[in-house]
Each structure stands twice: as C-alpha cells, then as structure tokens.
Motif scaffolding. Structure first.
Motif, PDB file in Angstrom:
ATOM      1  N   ILE A   1     -17.527  25.460 -33.992  1.00 46.63           N
ATOM      2  CA  ILE A   1     -17.263  25.733 -32.578  1.00 46.63           C
ATOM      3  C   ILE A   1     -17.736  24.532 -31.774  1.00 46.63           C
ATOM      4  O   ILE A   1     -18.916  24.184 -31.781  1.00 46.63           O
ATOM      5  CB  ILE A   1     -17.968  27.006 -32.105  1.00 46.63           C
ATOM      6  N   LYS A   2     -16.779  23.911 -31.082  1.00 45.34           N
ATOM      7  CA  LYS A   2     -17.087  22.767 -30.229  1.00 45.34           C
ATOM      8  C   LYS A   2     -17.191  23.246 -28.783  1.00 45.34           C
ATOM      9  O   LYS A   2     -16.418  24.095 -28.338  1.00 45.34           O
ATOM     10  CB  LYS A   2     -15.985  21.719 -30.371  1.00 45.34           C
ATOM     11  N   VAL A   3     -18.165  22.721 -28.047  1.00 43.55           N
ATOM     12  CA  VAL A   3     -18.356  23.083 -26.650  1.00 43.55           C
ATOM     13  C   VAL A   3     -17.546  22.113 -25.785  1.00 43.55           C
ATOM     14  O   VAL A   3     -17.728  20.894 -25.864  1.00 43.55           O
ATOM     15  CB  VAL A   3     -19.847  23.028 -26.270  1.00 43.55           C
ATOM     16  N   VAL A   4     -16.640  22.683 -24.966  1.00 43.87           N
ATOM     17  CA  VAL A   4     -15.783  21.871 -24.095  1.00 43.87           C
ATOM     18  C   VAL A   4     -15.947  22.365 -22.667  1.00 43.87           C
ATOM     19  O   VAL A   4     -16.321  23.515 -22.420  1.00 43.87           O
ATOM     20  CB  VAL A   4     -14.308  21.953 -24.537  1.00 43.87           C
ATOM     21  N   PRO A   5     -15.662  21.515 -21.666  1.00 44.67           N
ATOM     22  CA  PRO A   5     -15.792  21.956 -20.271  1.00 44.67           C
ATOM     23  C   PRO A   5     -14.685  22.937 -19.884  1.00 44.67           C
ATOM     24  O   PRO A   5     -13.539  22.803 -20.310  1.00 44.67           O
ATOM     25  CB  PRO A   5     -15.684  20.647 -19.481  1.00 44.67           C
ATOM     26  N   GLY A   6     -15.061  23.929 -19.085  1.00 42.74           N
ATOM     27  CA  GLY A   6     -14.106  24.904 -18.573  1.00 42.74           C
ATOM     28  C   GLY A   6     -14.140  24.948 -17.060  1.00 42.74           C
ATOM     29  O   GLY A   6     -14.949  24.272 -16.413  1.00 42.74           O
ATOM     30  N   PRO A   7     -13.291  25.753 -16.440  1.00 46.62           N
ATOM     31  CA  PRO A   7     -13.241  25.821 -14.967  1.00 46.62           C
ATOM     32  C   PRO A   7     -14.523  26.358 -14.351  1.00 46.62           C
ATOM     33  O   PRO A   7     -14.885  25.996 -13.238  1.00 46.62           O
ATOM     34  CB  PRO A   7     -12.056  26.752 -14.697  1.00 46.62           C
ATOM     35  N   LYS A   8     -15.266  27.211 -15.082  1.00 45.43           N
ATOM     36  CA  LYS A   8     -16.495  27.797 -14.538  1.00 45.43           C
ATOM     37  C   LYS A   8     -17.716  27.447 -15.373  1.00 45.43           C
ATOM     38  O   LYS A   8     -18.761  28.071 -15.242  1.00 45.43           O
ATOM     39  CB  LYS A   8     -16.351  29.320 -14.444  1.00 45.43           C
ATOM     40  N   GLY A   9     -17.572  26.483 -16.270  1.00 44.97           N
ATOM     41  CA  GLY A   9     -18.700  26.109 -17.106  1.00 44.97           C
ATOM     42  C   GLY A   9     -18.261  25.843 -18.536  1.00 44.97           C
ATOM     43  O   GLY A   9     -17.060  25.771 -18.836  1.00 44.97           O
ATOM     44  N   PRO A  10     -19.205  25.681 -19.438  1.00 46.57           N
ATOM     45  CA  PRO A  10     -18.859  25.367 -20.825  1.00 46.57           C
ATOM     46  C   PRO A  10     -18.093  26.491 -21.494  1.00 46.57           C
ATOM     47  O   PRO A  10     -18.367  27.666 -21.283  1.00 46.57           O
ATOM     48  CB  PRO A  10     -20.223  25.141 -21.494  1.00 46.57           C
TER      49      PRO A  10
ATOM     50  N   ARG B   1     -19.207  35.811 -32.567  1.00 41.86           N
ATOM     51  CA  ARG B   1     -18.348  36.359 -31.515  1.00 41.86           C
ATOM     52  C   ARG B   1     -17.300  35.344 -31.054  1.00 41.86           C
ATOM     53  O   ARG B   1     -16.495  35.657 -30.176  1.00 41.86           O
ATOM     54  CB  ARG B   1     -19.209  36.795 -30.320  1.00 41.86           C
ATOM     55  N   LEU B   2     -17.345  34.131 -31.612  1.00 47.70           N
ATOM     56  CA  LEU B   2     -16.444  33.077 -31.135  1.00 47.70           C
ATOM     57  C   LEU B   2     -15.375  32.694 -32.151  1.00 47.70           C
ATOM     58  O   LEU B   2     -14.597  31.782 -31.898  1.00 47.70           O
ATOM     59  CB  LEU B   2     -17.272  31.821 -30.788  1.00 47.70           C
ATOM     60  N   MET B   3     -15.325  33.370 -33.290  1.00 47.50           N
ATOM     61  CA  MET B   3     -14.430  32.950 -34.362  1.00 47.50           C
ATOM     62  C   MET B   3     -13.022  33.510 -34.234  1.00 47.50           C
ATOM     63  O   MET B   3     -12.178  33.265 -35.094  1.00 47.50           O
ATOM     64  CB  MET B   3     -15.020  33.341 -35.720  1.00 47.50           C
ATOM     65  N   ARG B   4     -12.748  34.286 -33.163  1.00 46.44           N
ATOM     66  CA  ARG B   4     -11.383  34.793 -32.991  1.00 46.44           C
ATOM     67  C   ARG B   4     -10.422  33.681 -32.604  1.00 46.44           C
ATOM     68  O   ARG B   4      -9.221  33.810 -32.774  1.00 46.44           O
ATOM     69  CB  ARG B   4     -11.367  35.890 -31.918  1.00 46.44           C
ATOM     70  N   GLY B   5     -10.976  32.591 -32.046  1.00 50.66           N
ATOM     71  CA  GLY B   5     -10.130  31.458 -31.695  1.00 50.66           C
ATOM     72  C   GLY B   5      -9.881  31.306 -30.221  1.00 50.66           C
ATOM     73  O   GLY B   5      -9.526  30.230 -29.741  1.00 50.66           O
TER      74      GLY B   5
END
Length: 380
Positions: A307-316, A353-357
C-alpha cells in the motif's frame, strides 16, 4: 432564642444550595470543554480514515548473491605409498618442510634389485656381441640367416629383461611428484613397509580450492570465472576473493545440491586444507535498489502487494500496488520496477482494510515520531 436558631438554619440551607449550584455549573462547563476537544480533532481527520503505520522507501546498493559453507582443499595432494615392500634405508625430508619436484623422499633397500640390473645388463652385452658376430658370419655366408634372426631375438629378450630390472630398481626410490610441503611422516628409518603402506602426505598449497554446495535453483546462474567472497573462521575479519573454477555436472540426489569449486591464491601459505570457509557468490549488483520494510509486503496467492500513500483531495489516500520482490537484507526487501521510488511512503501495519483496492483516506502514524501528518507520495 427560637427565632435566632431559625435564622441560622435558613442561612445554612441557602449557603449549601448556592454551593451545590456553583459546583454543578462548573462540572458542566468542564464537560463541555472536554467534549469540544474530540470534535476539533475529528474535524482535522477525514471521516472514516484508517489508522496505519508507515515508513519510507529508501535507496541502497544491493548485491544479488548466494551464501554457502565449504572446506578448503589443496591444489594437489597425495599420500605417498610404496609400490613394493622393503626396508627404509634413507629419508630425504624433514616433517612439514617444502620439497621440490623429483626430490628423493624415501629410499628403500635396493641392493637385490641393483644386482639383478647388473646381471641383466651383462646379458645384454653378451647378446649384443653374439648378434654382431652373427651379422659378420652371415655376410660371409658362414652361417644361415636363421642364426642371425635367433641372435636378434635373444638380444631383444636381454634388453627387455634389463628394462624390467631397471624399473624394479626405480621403484625402490620414492620421489616428490610435484613441488609442495610434506606432512608428518608415519614411518621411521629402518622400518619395513609393505606395498601400499602410508608413508607421508604431500600437499601443494601455492593456491587452494574451496569446495561448497549451492541449491539446485542456482544451476543456471553460477558459471566458471565468476567471483566469490570467502571468509574463514581461522582468519576473522579477513575477506578473500576467489574465482569459480568448475561446476560439477552431476547434482547430489540426496540434497539436490550443486558442487562448486573455486580457487584462492595462497602466496603466504596461510590457508591450509581442511579449513572451514563461508562463501558468498555474487551474481549481480545494483547501486540504487529501492528497499522497503518486509512487513510492507502483503502476499495474496502467488502475488505480492503493498500500500503506497498518495495525496488525496482531503489528505493522504491509499493506493494498492502489485510489486515484485527482490533481495532481502536486514529486515528490508527490494521492490523491483518503477512503481515505488526512494522517498515514497508505504504502509507497514494496518493493510487489512486497504486490500480491496479502492483508495481510502488514511491517518498516518510514522514509527518513532509523534502522530501527525506525513507527506504523501505522488501517485504512480
């Protein structure tokens, strides 16, 4: 008097009521302040954000290698043994000393063999004289050709007998077959030894071999002339470079392992046969390999994800990426490909909880630091 008692009682009741009212309002104000704090914290984190631990990907030099243990062997080594029985009359060496090729090491009593040789050589002389005389007589037609042929055959027999005697005499001397160092002798002057008895070992340690085994999966990767690093327990802190000389064409059927032989130069003669060696064969080297903690990888079937952390509209936000794992070093694993670069942030705990894609908001916790915002990586 009764009126005074009544006034005091009324005043006490009024004071108690006032204190109770004040205390109740103070507690309510404190509770309201406490309730406002989580609301403020919740406002700083997106709703439904997943708390995860993260770490940074880093770049380092990595070698693709294989490690094994082995033993040192001399370049050449023999145990000297006599071909015939006899009594030792001379020793031409000192224990543990260098010797030269052809140097006499052990002399057996050869008086009988020397006498037989002299007798055979005398027979050769007689046969040569008879054959020459018959040649002259045949030239003058005094004897038949058959007589000359018989004398020629007798000469050959005598010469063969002399050669046999000379060979028997030579077997009474045991010489060094090559330059090397002799070991500790097993016999003494005057000993009677039988044929095949162990006399003394001879080792050529000008260079040594290190024999080791690798798993069969390295069969197509290990090749002659490759470099190998050798460390010896007898010489701690000293790493030596070896060159692979040969690979055994047959695998061990029991352990499914491949026998490999490498050569080490030994000009100082410090390396001795039988030493325990730790060998590392380097197949490839990458100067800028991207490494992440091993716990960042999540296996699913035959694939590996992180899981890579990327910027989003409201945060990581999270981004699931399939990767190929490479070399592993000190709790870190190499990530091959261009999906992850040095400096990117990856999740090391909380991936379930993040492996759904689907990208999800994250609340980042970087180990070793106070919880707070962490810079997110740019999307791949």
């Amino acid at each position: 008097m009764n009126k005074l008692h009544t006034l005091v009682a009324v005043a006490g009741i009024a004071a108690a009521s006032g204190m109770a009212y004040w205390w109740q309002n103070k507690g309510s104000t404190h509770a309201t302040a406490e309730a406002a704090a989580p609301a403020t914290a919740a406002a700083a984190t997106p709703a439904g954000a997943v708390a995860v631990e993260v770490a940074r990907a880093e770049s380092r030099a990595v070698q693709d290698d294989a490690s094994a243990v082995g033993s040192l062997r001399s370049r050449q080594g023999v145990m000297l043994r006599p071909e015939v029985a006899g009594r030792i009359v001379k020793l031409g060496f000192a224990d543990g000393q260098p010797v030269r090729k052809g140097q006499l090491l052990v002399q057996l009593d050869d008086q009988l063999q020397a006498a037989e040789l002299r007798q055979a050589e005398a027979q050769v002389g007689i046969a040569v004289a008879n054959h020459q005389r018959n040649k002259d007589l045949v030239a003058q037609n005094f004897v038949a050709q058959r007589v000359l042929d018989e004398s020629a055959a007798a000469l050959e027999v005598a010469q063969a007998q002399a050669a046999l005697s000379r060979t028997r005499l030579g077997r009474m001397k045991i010489t060094a077959p090559f330059d090397g160092i002799v070991g500790i002798r097993n016999v003494s002057l005057g000993d009677y030894v039988k044929d095949g008895a162990d006399l003394v070992g001879l080792e050529d340690i000008s260079s040594v071999f290190v024999d080791f085994r690798l798993p069969e999966r390295f069969l197509t990767r290990v090749q002659p002339q490759q470099r190998a690093e050798v460390a010896l327990d007898a010489l701690p802190g000293k790493a030596m470079q070896a060159v692979i000389e040969a690979v055994d064409p047959q695998l061990d059927a029991n352990g499914r392992s491949l026998l490999v032989r490498a050569r080490l130069d030994n000009p100082s003669r410090l390396l001795r046969p039988g030493m325990f060696a730790r060998v590392r064969v380097v197949f490839a080297q990458r100067a800028n390999a991207v490494m992440v903690p091993e716990e960042a990888l999540v296996p699913q079937g035959s694939k590996q994800f992180l899981i890579k952390v990327v910027p989003g509209p409201k945060g990581p936000m999270s981004q699931r990426i399939e990767v190929a794992a490479g070399a592993r070093r000190d709790g870190k694993v190499e990530v091959q490909g261009s999906a992850i670069a040095a400096g990117d942030t990856v999740v090391t705990a909380g991936q379930a909880r993040l492996m759904r894609g689907d990208p999800q908001p994250l609340r980042l916790i970087e180990l070793g630091k106070v919880s707070g915002p962490v810079a997110a990586s740019s999307p791949a």
